[in-house]
Motif scaffolding. Sequence first.
Motif, PDB file in Angstrom:
ATOM      1  N   VAL A  59      81.809 -75.433 -31.475  1.00 52.51           N
ATOM      2  CA  VAL A  59      81.851 -74.599 -32.668  1.00 52.51           C
ATOM      3  C   VAL A  59      81.905 -75.539 -33.864  1.00 52.51           C
ATOM      4  CG1 VAL A  59      83.087 -72.777 -33.870  1.00 52.51           C
ATOM      5  CG2 VAL A  59      83.108 -72.842 -31.368  1.00 52.51           C
ATOM      6  N   VAL A  60      80.943 -75.403 -34.759  1.00 46.78           N
ATOM      7  CA  VAL A  60      80.840 -76.288 -35.921  1.00 46.78           C
ATOM      8  C   VAL A  60      81.232 -75.506 -37.166  1.00 46.78           C
ATOM      9  CG1 VAL A  60      79.326 -77.780 -37.287  1.00 46.78           C
ATOM     10  CG2 VAL A  60      78.950 -77.538 -34.812  1.00 46.78           C
ATOM     11  N   GLY A  61      82.215 -76.035 -37.901  1.00 45.06           N
ATOM     12  CA  GLY A  61      82.628 -75.451 -39.171  1.00 45.06           C
ATOM     13  C   GLY A  61      82.110 -76.310 -40.305  1.00 45.06           C
ATOM     14  N   THR A  62      81.230 -75.740 -41.149  1.00 50.50           N
ATOM     15  CA  THR A  62      80.537 -76.519 -42.176  1.00 50.50           C
ATOM     16  C   THR A  62      81.133 -76.370 -43.574  1.00 50.50           C
ATOM     17  OG1 THR A  62      78.918 -74.731 -42.415  1.00 50.50           O
ATOM     18  CG2 THR A  62      78.343 -76.545 -40.930  1.00 50.50           C
ATOM     19  N   GLY A  63      82.398 -75.997 -43.663  1.00 52.22           N
ATOM     20  CA  GLY A  63      83.035 -75.866 -44.980  1.00 52.22           C
ATOM     21  C   GLY A  63      83.221 -74.414 -45.343  1.00 52.22           C
ATOM     22  N   ASP A  64      83.052 -74.097 -46.637  1.00 47.15           N
ATOM     23  CA  ASP A  64      83.317 -72.726 -47.080  1.00 47.15           C
ATOM     24  C   ASP A  64      82.141 -71.779 -46.873  1.00 47.15           C
ATOM     25  OD1 ASP A  64      81.766 -73.913 -49.053  1.00 47.15           O
ATOM     26  OD2 ASP A  64      82.865 -73.004 -50.718  1.00 47.15           O
ATOM     27  N   ARG A  65      81.003 -72.295 -46.405  1.00 45.00           N
ATOM     28  CA  ARG A  65      79.871 -71.431 -46.065  1.00 45.00           C
ATOM     29  C   ARG A  65      79.092 -72.011 -44.893  1.00 45.00           C
ATOM     30  NH1 ARG A  65      75.572 -72.008 -50.938  1.00 45.00           N
ATOM     31  NH2 ARG A  65      74.400 -73.313 -49.550  1.00 45.00           N
ATOM     32  N   VAL A  84      75.697 -74.615 -29.301  1.00 40.28           N
ATOM     33  CA  VAL A  84      76.268 -74.916 -30.615  1.00 40.28           C
ATOM     34  C   VAL A  84      76.329 -73.631 -31.422  1.00 40.28           C
ATOM     35  CG1 VAL A  84      76.008 -76.220 -32.768  1.00 40.28           C
ATOM     36  CG2 VAL A  84      75.345 -77.263 -30.589  1.00 40.28           C
ATOM     37  N   GLU A  85      77.494 -73.343 -31.969  1.00 41.59           N
ATOM     38  CA  GLU A  85      77.690 -72.187 -32.844  1.00 41.59           C
ATOM     39  C   GLU A  85      78.098 -72.730 -34.209  1.00 41.59           C
ATOM     40  OE1 GLU A  85      77.815 -68.469 -34.271  1.00 41.59           O
ATOM     41  OE2 GLU A  85      77.247 -68.903 -32.201  1.00 41.59           O
ATOM     42  N   VAL A  86      77.260 -72.516 -35.221  1.00 42.37           N
ATOM     43  CA  VAL A  86      77.529 -73.023 -36.574  1.00 42.37           C
ATOM     44  C   VAL A  86      78.025 -71.870 -37.436  1.00 42.37           C
ATOM     45  CG1 VAL A  86      76.563 -74.195 -38.585  1.00 42.37           C
ATOM     46  CG2 VAL A  86      75.693 -74.738 -36.302  1.00 42.37           C
ATOM     47  N   GLN A  87      79.195 -72.080 -38.058  1.00 43.87           N
ATOM     48  CA  GLN A  87      79.811 -71.063 -38.903  1.00 43.87           C
ATOM     49  C   GLN A  87      80.487 -71.741 -40.087  1.00 43.87           C
ATOM     50  OE1 GLN A  87      82.600 -69.368 -36.102  1.00 43.87           O
ATOM     51  NE2 GLN A  87      81.126 -67.831 -35.421  1.00 43.87           N
ATOM     52  N   ALA A  92      84.867 -70.560 -37.897  1.00 42.63           N
ATOM     53  CA  ALA A  92      84.785 -71.511 -36.783  1.00 42.63           C
ATOM     54  C   ALA A  92      86.166 -71.749 -36.172  1.00 42.63           C
ATOM     55  CB  ALA A  92      84.171 -72.826 -37.252  1.00 42.63           C
ATOM     56  N   CYS A  93      87.194 -71.843 -36.998  1.00 39.49           N
ATOM     57  CA  CYS A  93      88.563 -72.024 -36.484  1.00 39.49           C
ATOM     58  C   CYS A  93      88.973 -70.833 -35.620  1.00 39.49           C
ATOM     59  CB  CYS A  93      89.546 -72.196 -37.636  1.00 39.49           C
ATOM     60  SG  CYS A  93      89.394 -73.755 -38.536  1.00 39.49           S
ATOM     61  N   ALA A  94      88.715 -69.634 -36.109  1.00 38.31           N
ATOM     62  CA  ALA A  94      89.079 -68.432 -35.356  1.00 38.31           C
ATOM     63  C   ALA A  94      88.269 -68.342 -34.054  1.00 38.31           C
ATOM     64  CB  ALA A  94      88.857 -67.189 -36.215  1.00 38.31           C
TER      65      ALA A  94
END
Length: 127
Positions: A59-65, A84-87, A92-94
């Motif tokens: 799970v990839v968290g790319t910041g605020d968007r 890969v899941e990009v959010q 992404a944390c949840a």
Amino acid sequence: MYIDSYNSRGFTVNGNRVFGPCALFPHSVLQWNVGSHQDITEESFSLFWMLEPRIEIVVVGTGDRTERLQSHVLRAMRERGIAVEVQDTPNACATFNFLCHEGRVTGAALIPPPGGTSLISLGQATE
């Protein structure tokens, strides 16, 4: 592995503070040497296919968007059998916490959201 909270400076994972971007694995947390989604390369993802146990999904968290990653980077992960899941980072944390709770072998690659975005505790959000 559980993400307790996040803010613009980093994350709290299993009660431990991690500053800046981080990579989460089933049994460890590492600082991740990226500044933004544009810095994410095949090389920066390499630990996700090198370490055991084998990761099913990152799970990839790319910041605020949610930002688009380079297509060749996503293809390299797929070729190694890793989804890969990009959010955006809050989602992404949840998602990471939910997948871990379900017993999935999950990794996360997280960039802190900028500015005033923060969450005191994710525990309440996932219960």
